[in-house]
Design a protein around this motif. Structure first.
Motif, PDB file in Angstrom:
ATOM      1  N   UNK A  95     -29.772  13.391 -50.697  1.00 52.02           N
ATOM      2  CA  UNK A  95     -30.096  11.716 -49.759  1.00 52.02           C
ATOM      3  C   UNK A  95     -29.500  11.471 -49.030  1.00 52.02           C
ATOM      4  N   UNK A  96     -27.685  11.458 -48.910  1.00 52.03           N
ATOM      5  CA  UNK A  96     -26.745  11.100 -48.262  1.00 52.03           C
ATOM      6  C   UNK A  96     -27.275  11.907 -45.924  1.00 52.03           C
ATOM      7  N   UNK A  97     -27.782  12.885 -46.634  1.00 49.08           N
ATOM      8  CA  UNK A  97     -27.821  13.911 -45.638  1.00 49.08           C
ATOM      9  C   UNK A  97     -28.708  13.118 -44.692  1.00 49.08           C
ATOM     10  N   UNK A  98     -29.799  12.925 -45.535  1.00 51.69           N
ATOM     11  CA  UNK A  98     -31.185  12.508 -44.424  1.00 51.69           C
ATOM     12  C   UNK A  98     -30.386  10.876 -44.265  1.00 51.69           C
ATOM     13  N   UNK A  99     -30.675  10.341 -44.921  1.00 55.89           N
ATOM     14  CA  UNK A  99     -30.261   8.762 -44.639  1.00 55.89           C
ATOM     15  C   UNK A  99     -28.948   8.598 -43.646  1.00 55.89           C
ATOM     16  N   UNK A 100     -28.043   9.741 -43.172  1.00 50.89           N
ATOM     17  CA  UNK A 100     -27.092   9.993 -42.114  1.00 50.89           C
ATOM     18  C   UNK A 100     -27.741  10.517 -40.519  1.00 50.89           C
ATOM     19  N   UNK A 101     -28.576  11.282 -41.047  1.00 52.22           N
ATOM     20  CA  UNK A 101     -29.563  11.546 -39.531  1.00 52.22           C
ATOM     21  C   UNK A 101     -30.689  10.588 -39.216  1.00 52.22           C
ATOM     22  N   UNK A 102     -31.233   9.624 -40.461  1.00 45.36           N
ATOM     23  CA  UNK A 102     -32.348   8.344 -40.856  1.00 45.36           C
ATOM     24  C   UNK A 102     -31.708   7.380 -39.238  1.00 45.36           C
ATOM     25  N   UNK A 103     -29.918   8.128 -39.854  1.00 48.43           N
ATOM     26  CA  UNK A 103     -28.758   6.769 -39.210  1.00 48.43           C
ATOM     27  C   UNK A 103     -28.886   6.813 -37.061  1.00 48.43           C
ATOM     28  N   UNK A 104     -28.920   8.130 -37.578  1.00 50.46           N
ATOM     29  CA  UNK A 104     -28.475   8.547 -36.045  1.00 50.46           C
ATOM     30  C   UNK A 104     -30.269   8.429 -35.445  1.00 50.46           C
ATOM     31  N   UNK A 105     -30.919   8.626 -36.036  1.00 46.62           N
ATOM     32  CA  UNK A 105     -32.613   8.644 -35.880  1.00 46.62           C
ATOM     33  C   UNK A 105     -32.079   7.246 -35.039  1.00 46.62           C
ATOM     34  N   UNK A 115     -36.384  16.190 -42.001  1.00 48.24           N
ATOM     35  CA  UNK A 115     -37.042  16.896 -41.525  1.00 48.24           C
ATOM     36  C   UNK A 115     -37.721  15.784 -40.658  1.00 48.24           C
ATOM     37  N   UNK A 116     -38.445  14.660 -41.094  1.00 47.69           N
ATOM     38  CA  UNK A 116     -38.392  13.646 -40.390  1.00 47.69           C
ATOM     39  C   UNK A 116     -37.405  13.099 -39.649  1.00 47.69           C
ATOM     40  N   UNK A 117     -36.248  13.079 -40.136  1.00 49.03           N
ATOM     41  CA  UNK A 117     -35.513  13.052 -39.408  1.00 49.03           C
ATOM     42  C   UNK A 117     -35.006  13.337 -38.031  1.00 49.03           C
ATOM     43  N   UNK A 118     -34.837  14.642 -38.001  1.00 48.81           N
ATOM     44  CA  UNK A 118     -34.798  15.997 -37.582  1.00 48.81           C
ATOM     45  C   UNK A 118     -36.064  15.676 -36.426  1.00 48.81           C
TER      46      UNK A 118
END
Length: 515
Positions: free
Chosen positions: A20-30, A172-175
């Motif tokens: 989830x951390x990986x996802x949230x970091x990418x989400x923050x980038x998004x 994958x949403x964030x990417x």
């Protein structure tokens, strides 16, 4: 089957937390990239309102009510070790869920303008903004169907102890959104490109999980059957759970409705403050809630009340261990954090200041938001949906009262305050109800635990206050200087907090819990 699922909750929670951390970091980038692209104004408000509507329904239908009703029933079927019965349940649920979602999606697309009238009444005064919001919603609404089916697939994997795959799926949403942001400037209406990116992400997230379910020989063949005993039980549990577990999301949508009637940018300021509080909530609160629900459900099915109580106590301690220092840190470094992440492109200093006002208030509620993720499963695992419904309705009503009292005088900050207060009320009432029913039994060592936690947070907070540079310095720095100093500050604060806990006698073995 039961033996395979008896896994360590700490290890499972860490796996989910890392993913989830990986996802949230990418989400923050998004979010940073979207902020730089759209800024904080009419266009960004339109996009976030359109994005919130299917996401609210996703959390109601999928991650909220459906998940809380489906997992306990599925755990019972799985405990019987009857593969055929379990497959029949999965097929019936998949078919029935798909039909309901298809109907809701079709109606949502057909009546998208009416939904915008309801969820953003303030946009009526701005025809161009209203039209854009409607167009974006028409594109994004089918995301509800796809992401809800993806959440259904994730519930199956979680029930079989495969926590990492569902936790990884939001990446994958964030990417996909990041790709859309990079492409969007090539088109005349960037917000519409982002909406197509959301839809594409739904297909990717669903498709990613299917091979892993097939590997378990559990890939559903959708066969609608609303008369199946398991489906009936799920529907019976779902109705009340719609209120019990999704109060925070409903409150946020009510806030969005009221914010649409305030100054342009108010929806965006609320959205970004909410996203910042979602970082610790999503990384850890959701992780613990994800692993504890199926584990509690299995303990209830096996009538192991003692282990059930120990597991609930463990979940509360784990949440407090992370949520309290996170709340303290975010409150103390709100503006430097927002400047580091968002002060680029079309985001102004004024936008940072307005978002910071919301975030300070919302940070106080982080503990309550995270506790709800652990306390609510204490009811749903026992298939008790009535009590969370009563509590949820009280919390939602209180949020409306707080809104009416505060938003005219404090604008968007009043809306954030009402959300925080209603979350605290919700968490407090859930905890008291579990304690009164003797389901929540506090285990030995709480005073020592709270002393270590409180002293650790006090030392960490003092360090942040003493060594955080002034706001003007952050504004003058480049992105690299901001990022490096912020990373150093957060790292030192985290390490110092953990070291203090270790020096005062806390050990990793203290938090191991068998599911």
């Amino acid at each position: 089957m039961a033996k395979e699922k008896s896994v360590g909750l700490l290890r499972s929670g860490m796996v989910v937390g890392i993913m989830t951390m990986l996802s949230r970091v990418l989400g923050m980038v998004r979010d940073v990239m979207v902020a730089a692209l759209l800024g904080a104004g009419g266009t960004s408000d339109a996009f976030f309102v359109a994005f919130r509507i299917p996401n609210l329904m996703r959390r109601l239908f999928a991650e909220g009510a459906f998940n809380q009703a489906f997992v306990p029933v599925l755990s019972e079927y799985a405990t019987r070790d009857n593969h055929r019965e379990t497959r029949d349940l999965l097929n019936a649920v998949a078919g029935s869920l798909a039909i309901v979602l298809a109907i809701v999606t079709a109606l949502g697309m057909l009546f998208s303008s009416q939904l915008v009238y309801i969820f953003a009444p303030g946009f009526r005064e701005h025809p161009d903004q209203f039209l854009l919001t409607t167009q974006l919603l028409e594109v994004m609404f089918p995301y509800l169907l796809l992401i809800s089916l993806a959440a259904y697939a994730g519930s199956i994997l979680n029930s079989w102890g495969r926590f990492s795959i569902p936790a990884l799926t939001p990446i994958f949403l964030n990417v996909t959104m990041i790709i859309a942001v990079k492409v969007a400037p090539l088109f005349p209406e960037p917000a519409k490109v982002l909406s197509w990116g959301v839809l594409a992400a739904g297909f990717v997230q669903l498709g990613f999980q299917l091979p892993f379910i097939a590997k378990l020989r559990l890939l559903p063949l959708p066969k609608p059957n609303f008369r199946h005993p398991g489906v009936k039980r799920i529907l019976k549990l779902m109705g009340p759970a719609l209120f019990g577990v999704s109060v925070a999301q409903i409150n946020l949508m009510i806030n969005t409705m009221l914010a649409s009637m305030l100054t342009a940018g108010s929806v965006t300021w609320l959205y970004y403050s909410d996203r910042m509080t979602e970082l610790p909530l999503g990384v850890f609160g959701v992780a613990i809630g994800t692993v504890i629900l199926p584990a509690l459900s299995r303990r209830h099915a096996s009538q192991d009340r003692d282990h059930f109580a120990r597991m609930l106590d463990w979940g509360i301690r784990m949440v407090l261990l992370v949520s309290v220092p996170a709340a303290v840190a975010i409150f103390l470094i709100t503006q430097p954090l927002l400047i580091t992440l968002f002060k680029y492109g079309r985001i102004t200093v004024h936008d940072v200041e307005m978002t910071a006002q919301c975030l300070r208030v919302m940070s106080v509620g982080i503990v309550a938001f995270m506790l709800i993720k652990v306390l609510a499963p204490g009811f749903y695992a026992r298939q008790n949906t009535r009590m969370p419904v009563k509590i949820g309705m009280i919390a939602m009503a209180s949020n409306m009262v707080f809104n009416l009292l505060l938003y005219k005088h404090l604008a968007h900050v009043g809306l954030a305050t009402s959300t925080m207060l209603s979350a605290c009320l919700n968490a407090g009432m859930l905890g008291w109800a579990l304690y009164r029913e003797k389901v929540l039994v506090f285990q030995p060592g709480w005073w020592r635990f709270m002393l270590r936690l409180g002293s650790g947070c006090a030392l960490m907070g003092a360090g942040l206050v003493l060594f955080t540079p002034e706001r003007q310095q952050w504004l003058e720095w480049s992105i690299y200087e901001r990022a490096s100093v912020m990373t150093l500050e957060i790292t030192v604060a985290m390490v110092g907090y953990v070291v203090w806990l270790f020096l005062t006698g806390m050990r990793l073995r203290d938090f191991r819990m068998q599911g």
